[in-house]
Design an enzyme around this catalytic site. Structure first.
Site, PDB file in Angstrom:
ATOM      1  N   HIS A 152      34.873  35.699  36.532  1.00 13.49           N
ATOM      2  CA  HIS A 152      34.633  34.680  37.563  1.00 13.49           C
ATOM      3  C   HIS A 152      33.223  34.134  37.500  1.00 13.49           C
ATOM      4  O   HIS A 152      32.342  34.687  36.849  1.00 13.49           O
ATOM      5  CB  HIS A 152      34.940  35.242  38.964  1.00 13.49           C
ATOM      6  CG  HIS A 152      34.067  36.372  39.392  1.00 13.49           C
ATOM      7  ND1 HIS A 152      32.791  36.197  39.862  1.00 13.49           N
ATOM      8  CD2 HIS A 152      34.303  37.706  39.439  1.00 13.49           C
ATOM      9  CE1 HIS A 152      32.262  37.383  40.195  1.00 13.49           C
ATOM     10  NE2 HIS A 152      33.167  38.317  39.931  1.00 13.49           N
ATOM     11  N   CYS A 168      33.879  43.494  37.612  1.00 14.39           N
ATOM     12  CA  CYS A 168      34.253  42.141  37.219  1.00 14.39           C
ATOM     13  C   CYS A 168      33.265  41.606  36.184  1.00 14.39           C
ATOM     14  O   CYS A 168      32.135  42.076  36.083  1.00 14.39           O
ATOM     15  CB  CYS A 168      34.276  41.209  38.428  1.00 14.39           C
ATOM     16  SG  CYS A 168      35.696  41.478  39.503  1.00 14.39           S
TER      17      CYS A 168
END
Length: 192
Positions: A152, A168
């Site tokens: 992301h 992440c």
């Protein structure tokens, strides 16, 4: 007119192109266009991101994403023995992981609901955030299988190149917008 190999090499060396000192934006080596992004229905010119083409040999098919957590780099494998290399932020000690996943969902300006595990560690976090510039998932998110992990964007670009996330893979918003446009649901992601 005949040219010797030495003469041709000299001519090739003379044919280098320098970017004018006044230029503010790089040309995308993939399509020859200025790096511009369509964001919130507005055409915005961004400062150049740190992505670039590199030689890439390996057993990965074109279209595969390969992430080196040690190098803190993401590679999007192209079909020419090359890859686009992006700088990324990765999981901090105790939160790094490896394996193969598949992109199962793509979202623009995604909302964020912190997982229960994260809320136990950080009870100060909001329970939900709608998408937007203040959202920690940034401009785009690529969801990795049924895991809690994503590739992301980030509203903290200073963390790119560091090991600070909860697992992440973070990218600058400019780079995640670029990658988002290149991949599809079903893309294989290999994390090393």
């Amino acid at each position: 007119m005949r040219f010797t190999a030495l003469a041709l090499a000299g001519m090739a060396a003379a044919l280098t192109f320098a970017q004018p000192a006044s230029a503010q934006f790089q040309i995308d080596p993939l399509d020859g266009q200025p790096m511009e992004y369509l964001d919130n229905d507005t055409r915005v010119q961004q400062a150049p991101a740190q992505r670039h083409m590199v030689e890439f040999s390996g057993r990965y098919a074109p279209g595969t994403i390969v992430i080196s957590t040690e190098q803190r780099r993401l590679y999007f494998v192209t079909g020419r023995g090359e890859a686009i290399e992006y700088a990324v932020g990765v999981g901090r000690p105790g939160f790094s992981w490896s394996g193969a996943k598949t992109i199962t969902r793509k979202a623009e300006w995604p909302s964020w609901t912190p997982p229960a595990e994260m809320l136990r560690r950080r009870p100060d976090l909001p329970r939900y955030m709608s998408g937007g510039e203040d959202n920690p998932l940034g401009a785009r998110a690529l969801y990795l299988g049924s895991s809690l992990y994503r590739i992301h964007g980030s509203n903290e670009p200073e963390t790119i190149g560091q090991a600070v996330s909860s697992g992440c893979i973070r990218m600058t918003n400019e780079d995640v917008i670029d990658l988002y446009g290149r991949v599809r649901v079903g893309t294989k992601v290999v994390v090393m």
